[in-house]
Motif scaffolding. Sequence first.
Motif, PDB file in Angstrom:
ATOM      1  N   TYR A 284       0.818  -1.217   0.000  1.00  0.00           N
ATOM      2  CA  TYR A 284       0.000   0.000   0.000  1.00  0.00           C
ATOM      3  C   TYR A 284       0.846   1.259   0.000  1.00  0.00           C
ATOM      4  CZ  TYR A 284       0.476  -0.477   5.194  1.00  0.00           C
ATOM      5  OH  TYR A 284       0.929  -0.647   6.482  1.00  0.00           O
TER       6      TYR A 284
ATOM      7  N   CYS B  70      -5.320  12.222   4.987  1.00  0.00           N
ATOM      8  CA  CYS B  70      -4.453  11.389   4.160  1.00  0.00           C
ATOM      9  C   CYS B  70      -5.293  10.356   3.418  1.00  0.00           C
ATOM     10  CB  CYS B  70      -3.380  10.694   4.996  1.00  0.00           C
ATOM     11  SG  CYS B  70      -4.020   9.606   6.252  1.00  0.00           S
TER      12      CYS B  70
ATOM     13  N   GLY C 233      -1.600  -1.888  10.610  1.00  0.00           N
ATOM     14  CA  GLY C 233      -2.553  -1.675  11.691  1.00  0.00           C
ATOM     15  C   GLY C 233      -1.866  -1.070  12.906  1.00  0.00           C
TER      16      GLY C 233
ATOM     17  N   HIS D  29      -3.633   4.410  18.004  1.00  0.00           N
ATOM     18  CA  HIS D  29      -3.060   5.744  18.105  1.00  0.00           C
ATOM     19  C   HIS D  29      -2.290   5.808  19.423  1.00  0.00           C
ATOM     20  CE1 HIS D  29      -6.151   7.476  15.059  1.00  0.00           C
ATOM     21  NE2 HIS D  29      -5.159   6.825  14.480  1.00  0.00           N
TER      22      HIS D  29
ATOM     23  N   GLU E 225     -10.853   8.297  14.637  1.00  0.00           N
ATOM     24  CA  GLU E 225     -10.520   8.523  13.222  1.00  0.00           C
ATOM     25  C   GLU E 225     -11.744   8.228  12.367  1.00  0.00           C
ATOM     26  OE1 GLU E 225      -6.824   6.784  12.182  1.00  0.00           O
ATOM     27  OE2 GLU E 225      -6.853   7.622  10.174  1.00  0.00           O
TER      28      GLU E 225
ATOM     29  N   TYR F  97       2.534   1.054  16.595  1.00  0.00           N
ATOM     30  CA  TYR F  97       2.533  -0.227  15.874  1.00  0.00           C
ATOM     31  C   TYR F  97       3.048  -1.349  16.775  1.00  0.00           C
ATOM     32  CZ  TYR F  97       2.032   2.731  11.750  1.00  0.00           C
ATOM     33  OH  TYR F  97       1.577   3.646  10.836  1.00  0.00           O
TER      34      TYR F  97
END
Length: 190
Positions: free
Chosen positions: A57, A74, A92, A95, A102, A165
């Motif tokens: 991606y 974005c 994935g 935050h 979001e 992450y």
Amino acid sequence: MPGVDGHRPWMRAVDFHSGSIRPHDRRTVRRLSDMAWAYRDRDAVRRALDGGDPVMYEIYEALVPEQEGHLLTCTTVLHPGRIGDEYFMTKGHYHALRETGEVYLTLRGEGLLLMETEQGETAAVKMGVREVAYVPPGWAHRTVNTGDEPLVFLAVYPAHAGHDYAAIERAGGFRKRVVHRDGKAVVVDR
Ligand code: S6P
Ligand code: ZN
């Protein structure tokens, strides 16, 4: 009235087909090697890496100050494909500031938005063109492309949210996976 920090209003063009934001301030490309740990079928991962390490991606960002009050816009272009029986997906994340949510608006393609909390709740929300999906505060989120064209979506979130992450990796990935079974996308336990 002047703005609170001198940042000026702006407008950008979003290409719903390619997913690009024009002009953008940053374009990030994620390949399989950036998230090889996330897929279950290790042989399929090795084959795909040997076969050229596919681009999974791309993210286009309109940058704003990473400060409370600002909203970051974005787009993500998640390519179609599978690693073994698992569809291409994003890494994935939570935050870093768990209290930030979001909004995702799907512009092209189809997919699923997998979400979960640190308390063990899980959810899978459909993503389709002209549909909005909401990620509440405290929910980790990963998108999965279940279609055969790019899944393109626009995201807006608090610019000071940050991305965690590592919590996902530490937890051994998401609790649910999306796999191709009998010709369709099925959500299964990890
Ligand atoms: C940012 C938002 C998305 C993702 C993007 C890629 O908060 O959720 O823009 O960054 O879809 O996913 P990931 O998990 O690699 O950041
Ligand atoms: Zn996010």
